[in-house]
Design a protein around this motif. Structure first.
Motif, PDB file in Angstrom:
ATOM      1  N   ALA A  84     -10.283  -0.915  92.493  1.00  0.00           N
ATOM      2  CA  ALA A  84     -11.434  -1.729  93.013  1.00  0.00           C
ATOM      3  C   ALA A  84     -10.898  -1.638  94.477  1.00  0.00           C
ATOM      4  CB  ALA A  84     -11.726  -2.842  92.392  1.00  0.00           C
ATOM      5  N   SER A  85      -9.400  -1.369  94.804  1.00  0.00           N
ATOM      6  CA  SER A  85      -9.260  -1.825  96.299  1.00  0.00           C
ATOM      7  C   SER A  85      -8.879  -0.145  97.117  1.00  0.00           C
ATOM      8  CB  SER A  85      -8.059  -2.627  96.310  1.00  0.00           C
ATOM      9  OG  SER A  85      -7.399  -2.296  96.334  1.00  0.00           O
ATOM     10  N   GLY A  86      -8.788  -0.059  98.316  1.00  0.00           N
ATOM     11  CA  GLY A  86      -7.607   1.291  98.119  1.00  0.00           C
ATOM     12  C   GLY A  86      -5.960   1.199  97.990  1.00  0.00           C
ATOM     13  N   ASP A  87      -5.916   0.093  98.002  1.00  0.00           N
ATOM     14  CA  ASP A  87      -4.175   0.523  97.648  1.00  0.00           C
ATOM     15  C   ASP A  87      -3.718   0.336  95.711  1.00  0.00           C
ATOM     16  OD1 ASP A  87      -1.522   0.263  97.280  1.00  0.00           O
ATOM     17  OD2 ASP A  87      -1.396  -1.824  98.289  1.00  0.00           O
ATOM     18  N   ILE A  88      -3.835   2.039  95.494  1.00  0.00           N
ATOM     19  CA  ILE A  88      -3.694   1.885  94.048  1.00  0.00           C
ATOM     20  C   ILE A  88      -2.259   0.991  93.515  1.00  0.00           C
ATOM     21  CG2 ILE A  88      -2.701   3.427  91.843  1.00  0.00           C
ATOM     22  CD1 ILE A  88      -4.306   5.248  94.168  1.00  0.00           C
ATOM     23  N   SER A  89      -1.493   1.506  94.622  1.00  0.00           N
ATOM     24  CA  SER A  89       0.030   0.282  94.130  1.00  0.00           C
ATOM     25  C   SER A  89      -0.161  -1.317  93.796  1.00  0.00           C
ATOM     26  CB  SER A  89       0.634   0.541  94.724  1.00  0.00           C
ATOM     27  OG  SER A  89       2.007  -0.064  94.848  1.00  0.00           O
ATOM     28  N   ARG A  90      -0.812  -1.938  94.962  1.00  0.00           N
ATOM     29  CA  ARG A  90      -2.035  -2.874  94.426  1.00  0.00           C
ATOM     30  C   ARG A  90      -2.370  -3.387  93.096  1.00  0.00           C
ATOM     31  NH1 ARG A  90      -0.457  -6.972  97.883  1.00  0.00           N
ATOM     32  NH2 ARG A  90      -0.467  -4.959 100.171  1.00  0.00           N
ATOM     33  N   ASP A  91      -3.639  -2.877  92.683  1.00  0.00           N
ATOM     34  CA  ASP A  91      -3.834  -2.641  91.797  1.00  0.00           C
ATOM     35  C   ASP A  91      -3.075  -2.714  90.919  1.00  0.00           C
ATOM     36  OD1 ASP A  91      -6.324  -3.815  92.904  1.00  0.00           O
ATOM     37  OD2 ASP A  91      -6.769  -1.691  92.908  1.00  0.00           O
ATOM     38  N   LEU A  92      -2.494  -1.419  90.643  1.00  0.00           N
ATOM     39  CA  LEU A  92      -1.676  -1.137  89.665  1.00  0.00           C
ATOM     40  C   LEU A  92      -0.758  -2.348  89.450  1.00  0.00           C
ATOM     41  CD1 LEU A  92      -1.152   2.309  89.908  1.00  0.00           C
ATOM     42  CD2 LEU A  92      -2.220   1.503  87.911  1.00  0.00           C
ATOM     43  N   ALA A  93       0.104  -3.208  90.277  1.00  0.00           N
ATOM     44  CA  ALA A  93       0.921  -4.137  89.912  1.00  0.00           C
ATOM     45  C   ALA A  93      -0.186  -5.259  89.139  1.00  0.00           C
ATOM     46  CB  ALA A  93       1.771  -4.750  91.761  1.00  0.00           C
ATOM     47  N   ARG A 148     -10.351  -6.793  90.255  1.00  0.00           N
ATOM     48  CA  ARG A 148      -9.632  -6.620  92.325  1.00  0.00           C
ATOM     49  C   ARG A 148      -8.559  -7.247  92.809  1.00  0.00           C
ATOM     50  NH1 ARG A 148     -14.246  -7.926  96.449  1.00  0.00           N
ATOM     51  NH2 ARG A 148     -15.300  -5.955  95.453  1.00  0.00           N
ATOM     52  N   ALA A 149      -7.356  -6.823  92.864  1.00  0.00           N
ATOM     53  CA  ALA A 149      -6.050  -7.612  93.218  1.00  0.00           C
ATOM     54  C   ALA A 149      -6.532  -8.304  94.157  1.00  0.00           C
ATOM     55  CB  ALA A 149      -5.164  -6.721  93.042  1.00  0.00           C
ATOM     56  N   PRO A 150      -5.487  -9.705  93.678  1.00  0.00           N
ATOM     57  CA  PRO A 150      -5.608 -10.100  94.765  1.00  0.00           C
ATOM     58  C   PRO A 150      -4.918  -9.366  96.842  1.00  0.00           C
ATOM     59  CG  PRO A 150      -4.378 -11.799  92.948  1.00  0.00           C
ATOM     60  CD  PRO A 150      -5.069  -9.965  92.984  1.00  0.00           C
ATOM     61  N   ALA A 151      -5.530  -9.720  97.444  1.00  0.00           N
ATOM     62  CA  ALA A 151      -5.035  -8.787  98.961  1.00  0.00           C
ATOM     63  C   ALA A 151      -3.541  -9.049  99.256  1.00  0.00           C
ATOM     64  CB  ALA A 151      -5.950  -9.135 100.235  1.00  0.00           C
ATOM     65  N   GLU A 152      -3.415 -10.161  98.798  1.00  0.00           N
ATOM     66  CA  GLU A 152      -1.890 -10.711  99.289  1.00  0.00           C
ATOM     67  C   GLU A 152      -0.580 -10.455  97.458  1.00  0.00           C
ATOM     68  OE1 GLU A 152      -3.453 -14.399  97.637  1.00  0.00           O
ATOM     69  OE2 GLU A 152      -4.201 -12.723  98.854  1.00  0.00           O
ATOM     70  N   GLY A 153      -1.604 -10.053  96.748  1.00  0.00           N
ATOM     71  CA  GLY A 153      -0.466  -9.765  95.758  1.00  0.00           C
ATOM     72  C   GLY A 153       0.332  -8.611  95.607  1.00  0.00           C
ATOM     73  N   PRO A 154       1.179  -9.115  94.579  1.00  0.00           N
ATOM     74  CA  PRO A 154       2.499  -7.429  94.400  1.00  0.00           C
ATOM     75  C   PRO A 154       2.165  -6.374  94.675  1.00  0.00           C
ATOM     76  CG  PRO A 154       2.609  -8.822  92.923  1.00  0.00           C
ATOM     77  CD  PRO A 154       1.629  -9.672  93.857  1.00  0.00           C
ATOM     78  N   ARG A 155       2.699  -5.168  94.912  1.00  0.00           N
ATOM     79  CA  ARG A 155       2.702  -4.058  94.549  1.00  0.00           C
ATOM     80  C   ARG A 155       3.504  -3.254  93.789  1.00  0.00           C
ATOM     81  NH1 ARG A 155       2.892  -0.616  99.031  1.00  0.00           N
ATOM     82  NH2 ARG A 155       1.524   0.640  98.708  1.00  0.00           N
ATOM     83  N   LEU A 156       3.616  -2.010  93.237  1.00  0.00           N
ATOM     84  CA  LEU A 156       3.853  -2.380  91.945  1.00  0.00           C
ATOM     85  C   LEU A 156       5.722  -1.639  92.965  1.00  0.00           C
ATOM     86  CD1 LEU A 156       2.834   1.270  91.077  1.00  0.00           C
ATOM     87  CD2 LEU A 156       3.060  -0.608  89.776  1.00  0.00           C
ATOM     88  N   GLN A 157       6.279  -1.363  94.486  1.00  0.00           N
ATOM     89  CA  GLN A 157       7.480  -1.735  95.240  1.00  0.00           C
ATOM     90  C   GLN A 157       7.446  -3.087  95.019  1.00  0.00           C
ATOM     91  OE1 GLN A 157       4.153  -0.481  95.814  1.00  0.00           O
ATOM     92  NE2 GLN A 157       4.928   1.300  97.256  1.00  0.00           N
ATOM     93  N   ASP A 158       6.927  -3.535  94.539  1.00  0.00           N
ATOM     94  CA  ASP A 158       7.918  -5.284  94.416  1.00  0.00           C
ATOM     95  C   ASP A 158       8.276  -5.659  93.151  1.00  0.00           C
ATOM     96  OD1 ASP A 158       7.588  -5.983  97.357  1.00  0.00           O
ATOM     97  OD2 ASP A 158       5.709  -5.952  96.577  1.00  0.00           O
ATOM     98  N   LEU A 159       6.969  -4.671  92.062  1.00  0.00           N
ATOM     99  CA  LEU A 159       8.109  -5.003  90.748  1.00  0.00           C
ATOM    100  C   LEU A 159       9.542  -4.658  89.807  1.00  0.00           C
ATOM    101  CD1 LEU A 159       4.292  -5.863  89.133  1.00  0.00           C
ATOM    102  CD2 LEU A 159       6.113  -7.386  90.163  1.00  0.00           C
ATOM    103  N   LEU A 160       8.729  -3.254  90.778  1.00  0.00           N
ATOM    104  CA  LEU A 160       9.867  -1.969  89.612  1.00  0.00           C
ATOM    105  C   LEU A 160      10.866  -2.016  90.150  1.00  0.00           C
ATOM    106  CD1 LEU A 160       6.574   1.164  89.153  1.00  0.00           C
ATOM    107  CD2 LEU A 160       7.642  -1.371  87.959  1.00  0.00           C
TER     108      LEU A 160
END
Length: 329
Positions: A130-139, A158-170
């Motif tokens: 839903a957003s322009g950041d695939i990593s944030r949506d997947l996270a 739609r993921a929260p704009a301030e939510g974590p990204r995959l780089q934060d979770l993996l």
């Protein structure tokens, strides 16, 4: 190329007139731009929380997988590989009741994620976001899958704009070793209880999958077989302009091939990386291309190290490569 992706739209939350409708996790539901903002501010959504949501949708992250281990493989599994899985390692380890987290190119019904009956999680990579950041949506999808009820799919949102990204979770030190499958049998590990509908779905998916093999001697290179000829598609991490110069040097010198009957035909551009593509003879297997690919990697490294101006022949070769470049994302 991987199959066309579909997206399941989330049902709009029902709001109680005059009362805020903030989610249990503090998230603000998405509503029409002219409706009152669900946060209860009294302003229209577009003038309140809709501003951040709109920005999140339009701001495109050019390299969403940058910083992840094996960025090239992430791009390949997102755009080029039909059926593959990867075991993922999370920062701090797996939560209680979650025996494993597996990245999959595609899931049944194009689900973004699935919490299996045994508590394990499958995360789909080839879904629209839903957003322009695939990593944030997947996270966001992964976080919700980790706490979903066993035996249920996770729908997109739609993921929260301030939510974590995959780089934060993996786990940045965790291995990333794709396993390429000939079909989608990994959808149903318990074959004894497969329904006729699921069997038919598997047959359709398997029939559309292009045979694909990941090379072992170089990074993020994938051999695939089509009716007329085979191909090698190689996701490379080098800056695009520098890589195109290097490929042009080799092409002009007649050293861009991978052996007799092979030809560098162009490249894709996907998620900020460049993917050179070679045509291969139909009889050339993935095993046959291993040694030529390793030798090409050495030639490419030398060409990348050169900072000499391109010659006229090299400029013409570069122009031809640029003209045959296709953007996937």
């Amino acid at each position: 190329m991987a199959k066309k992706r579909t997206q399941t739209k989330a049902k709009r939350p029902q709001l109680t007139e005059g009362a805020p409708a903030v989610g249990a996790d503090g998230s603000i539901p998405v509503v029409s731009a002219r409706e009152p903002c669900p946060c209860g501010s009294g302003r229209r959504y577009k003038a309140c929380h809709g501003r951040a949501a709109a920005h999140a949708v339009t701001e495109l992250v050019q390299r969403p997988f940058e910083g992840l281990r094996s960025e090239g493989d992430w791009v390949a599994l997102r755009e080029l590989v039909p059926a593959a899985t990867v075991e993922l390692a999370l920062r701090g380890g797996l939560p209680e009741g979650v025996p494993s987290v597996t990245l999959a190119t595609v899931l049944p019904m194009a689900w973004p994620a699935l919490r299996r009956d045994d508590g394990s999680v499958l995360l789909g990579l080839q879904n629209d976001t839903a957003s322009g950041d695939i990593s944030r949506d997947l996270a966001d999808t992964l976080q919700r899958a980790l706490t979903a009820e066993p035996g249920t799919p996770v729908q997109g949102r739609r993921a929260p704009a301030e939510g974590p990204r995959l780089q934060d979770l993996l786990d940045p030190e965790g291995a990333f070793e794709p396993v390429v499958h000939s079909g989608f049998e990994f959808w149903v590990p318990d074959t004894e209880h497969v329904t006729p509908e699921v069997t038919a779905s598997l047959e359709r998916a398997n029939a559309a999958a292009i045979p694909t093999v990941r090379l072992q001697g170089v990074d993020a290179a994938y051999w695939c077989e089509t009716a007329d000829k085979n191909h090698l598609r190689w996701v490379m991490p080098h800056p695009e302009e520098q890589l195109l110069d290097a490929l042009a040097r080799l092409h002009a010198a007649g050293r861009s091939g991978l052996g007799e009957g092979t030809r560098l035909v162009g490249s894709f551009r996907a998620h900020g990386l460049t993917v050179p593509v070679w045509d291969l003879p139909s009889g050339m297997s993935a095993e046959d291309v291993e040694k030529p690919a390793a030798e090409f990697a050495e030639r490419l490294a030398a060409a990348l190290a050169s900072d000499a101006p391109l010659t006229a022949d090299e400029r013409r070769a570069r122009g031809g490569l640029t003209n045959r470049q296709v953007t996937l994302s």
